[in-house]
Motif scaffolding. Structure first.
Motif, short mmCIF file in Angstrom:
data_model
loop_
_atom_site.label_atom_id
_atom_site.label_comp_id
_atom_site.label_asym_id
_atom_site.label_seq_id
_atom_site.Cartn_x
_atom_site.Cartn_y
_atom_site.Cartn_z
N LYS A 293 -31.41 12.11 -45.10
CA LYS A 293 -32.51 11.07 -44.15
C LYS A 293 -31.61 10.96 -43.03
CE LYS A 293 -35.74 7.34 -44.44
NZ LYS A 293 -36.14 6.34 -45.31
N ILE A 294 -30.28 10.65 -42.89
CA ILE A 294 -29.55 10.51 -41.56
C ILE A 294 -29.66 11.62 -40.67
CG2 ILE A 294 -27.42 9.65 -40.55
CD1 ILE A 294 -26.97 8.22 -43.05
N GLU B 299 -31.87 14.10 -40.91
CA GLU B 299 -33.21 14.55 -40.27
C GLU B 299 -33.29 13.48 -39.09
OE1 GLU B 299 -37.91 14.21 -41.61
OE2 GLU B 299 -36.16 13.90 -43.22
N ILE B 300 -32.86 12.51 -38.88
CA ILE B 300 -33.00 11.39 -37.82
C ILE B 300 -32.27 12.02 -36.65
CG2 ILE B 300 -32.46 9.20 -36.81
CD1 ILE B 300 -32.94 8.11 -39.75
N LYS C 48 -33.81 14.85 -35.03
CA LYS C 48 -34.97 14.67 -34.17
C LYS C 48 -34.55 14.16 -32.89
CE LYS C 48 -38.56 13.45 -37.83
NZ LYS C 48 -39.47 12.41 -38.33
N ILE C 49 -33.40 13.09 -32.94
CA ILE C 49 -33.01 12.68 -31.78
C ILE C 49 -32.46 13.95 -30.96
CG2 ILE C 49 -31.07 11.36 -30.59
CD1 ILE C 49 -31.40 9.59 -33.31
#
Length: 427
Positions: free
Chosen positions: A179-180, A182-183, A186-187
């Protein structure tokens, strides 16, 4: 015609030409003061420096905006790269290889500079009357204050690199790391999209940088030290097209095609005299041409601090040049001492304001045989030679990344061919 008008290279070249013309024919406009004093402050760990003249303002705004992208891109690239690499031993191995490569190649650069300076002897016949009014106190003071702790503390790029390595290593042991990641991805996507928008301002930065250089120093300042200028440019050309050519050839990568691939970034560096201006874009292009994200993220920022081929060549040549100006005969032992000192001091150049002169001052002080006052001779032409330094540093870091990616078997030749062919179509 439409294709030409949407080509960034065309606009950067046009801006550089316009900057030269404005600086030469209307220096009063280029040096028109917007503010009483230059603007300086720190933002996101980067020093923002915007001059108070029209040309410096235009160049400073562009470079300062681009610099804000450097640390986030390095942080995200190296963190994601280490997580994807998984094996921390591999990270340590790559770091060790990178440092060894930097030391070997910059030492070759040193030797090339010293050999060419001794063969062409650009300092012979230079009149020392030119040493008038040059304020070198800030450089000699800076040399006495230099320390490796200060170098690290002032160099936000190295701090971010270290933080990213630690975080990337820790994330390998975190259960919810997907999840980290994936974030972060995106950033990263949004940051690169923002960078593409900012790069459209590159002609403005190139125009301001070139206009300031020509207006402040004038083409006439080149005449007394023209021989040194030509010698420095020839030497850097020899280093790029001989030494770096054979380094890339070892892994069947064509230097000419690589330079064509990064031509827009090279023109931006030329116009602004700053390798920082093209650094984020170089990282993106290296990934696109087949270098693994983890290799790019580690080698490019580390190389920015420790793989300064152009700066190293300039420092060695400037030292020999000043010895020739003052008729100081350097023994073989003294030349080896200079090489030894520069092998260490040149690595700290990126972290210090006025770095080239400060490192040169510290070298002359350590050698004790060449008058440090000779630095005043170089003040007028240093800006003109900074373009060659910045471009050589820039190309050197790109070559280092490609070499190490190949060495680690983290390079995709098929992606490289596609990227080079695509660049040919777009040109």
């Amino acid at each position: 015609m439409k294709k030409l008008l949407t080509n960034l290279t065309f606009w950067v070249l046009t801006a550089i030409t316009a900057g030269i013309l404005l600086g030469h024919f209307a220096p009063e406009i280029a040096l028109y003061k917007f503010f009483e004093n230059p603007i300086k402050f720190k933002l996101l760990g980067n020093e923002v420096s915007i001059g108070n003249t029209l040309s410096e303002f235009l160049s400073g705004i562009f470079i300062s905006i681009v610099k804000q992208f450097i640390n986030p891109i390095i942080f995200l690239t190296i963190t994601l790269g280490i997580v994807s690499m998984g094996d921390l031993k591999k990270v340590g191995k790559l770091g060790g290889k990178a440092l060894l490569y930097f030391e070997i190649v910059t030492t070759i650069a040193l030797l090339v500079g010293i050999i060419v300076a001794n063969v062409i002897r650009p300092g012979d016949g230079v009149v020392t009357d030119a040493i008038k009014g040059g304020d070198i106190s800030k450089y000699t003071k800076g040399a006495s204050e230099f320390s490796w702790m200060k170098f690290f503390w002032d160099n936000s790029t190295l701090q971010v690199l270290l933080l990213a390595i630690i975080l990337g290593s820790v994330l390998n042991y975190v259960s919810g790391k997907d999840k980290i990641i994936e974030i972060f991805q995106k950033i990263s996507k949004y940051i690169f999209a923002g960078l593409h928008g900012v790069m459209k301002l590159a002609p403005v930065g190139a125009f301001g940088g070139m206009a300031f250089t020509i207006a402040k120093y004038g083409l006439k300042t080149l005449i007394p030290l023209a021989k040194l200028m030509v010698t420095v440019y020839i030497t850097m050309g020899v280093f790029v097209f001989v030494v770096l050519f054979f380094i890339l050839r070892h892994y069947k990568v064509n230097l000419w095609r690589f330079l064509k691939y990064i031509k827009e970034e090279l023109l931006i560096v030329l116009g602004t005299s700053s390798s920082e201006a093209g650094l984020p874009s170089l990282m993106e292009k290296l990934e696109r041409m087949g270098c693994a994200k983890s290799v790019v993220g580690l080698v490019v920022p580390a190389g920015y601090s420790f793989n300064l081929d152009g700066t190293t060549i300039y420092l060695s040549m400037a030292t020999i040049f000043l010895a020739q100006v003052f008729n100081v005969h350097l023994s073989l032992e003294q030349i080896f001492t200079i090489i030894g000192i520069l092998m260490v001091t040149s690595k700290g150049a990126a972290g210090v304001t006025g770095s080239g002169f400060i490192v040169l001052a510290s070298t002359l002080t350590a050698v004790h045989v060449i008058p440090v006052e000779g630095l005043a001779l170089l003040l007028g032409v240093d800006r003109f030679m900074s373009e060659a330094r910045a471009i050589t540093n820039f190309i050197g870091n790109g070559v280092a990344t490609i070499f190490l990616a190949n060495n680690e078997k983290e390079f995709d030749h098929e992606k490289m061919r596609k990227a080079f062919d695509q660049e040919g179509i777009l040109s």
